[in-house]
Design a protein around this motif. Sequence first.
Motif: not given
Length: 219
Positions: A178-201
């Motif tokens: 549903x549309x209500x679960x999409x923002x949570x999924x996008x947030x989880x994916x974005x958080x994981x990508x941000x953590x990965x970029x921080x580790x690379x830096x």
Amino acid sequence: MRNHPLPLVFVCLLSIRGPLPSACAGTGMPPNGPILPTEDYDRLDEDTTVAPVRQSTHAGPLQRCDYHPCREKQTLCEVLAASSGCLCPGLTLHDRRPEPPELRSVSWNGSAVVVRWCAPNSHVKNYVVTIGGEEMPLLANDRRSVALEQIDGKAEVCVTALNNAGGSERSCMEYQPSSSSLPLTAGLIGGALGLLLLILLVALLCRRRRLKKQETRHV
């Protein structure tokens, strides 16, 4: 007198036998036993008691059992009928495969995917839920729902009823996030990508410092 000899003979015979007893009048037979006076009959009526009539314990029409096929964690209808004498809907026999359950909904509640169904009019031993063809652990026959982990994308969710004779036909429904679960999924994916970029830096900075230290030593 000579002209009427027969009447005189009858009169003589009657006078010799005498009158008949009143108790045997009209029968010509002696009584079989002593004759009780009327007050003895009244006394017998007073001493006689009539046993009370037992009434049926199930007075009135039979009622349906307090059973709903979609209710969670309830006593089986056949158990209620055996204990209270109530009426159950017609159930298939134990040696026949159960009818398919009624799949009501597959929805996201904010933390998990919840699958809800209703029991068939059959003898059921277990339920099994499948997601995209993958079977989940068996569930007890008093279960009417189960919470699953997040399902990524569309998937076919099915429920099957089981007993000793086999499994029912599958009752399936396509799950779509549903549309209500999409923002949570996008947030989880974005958080994981941000953590990965921080580790690379951090890794790049550490490597750069090591290179500088090596250059100073050679100089």
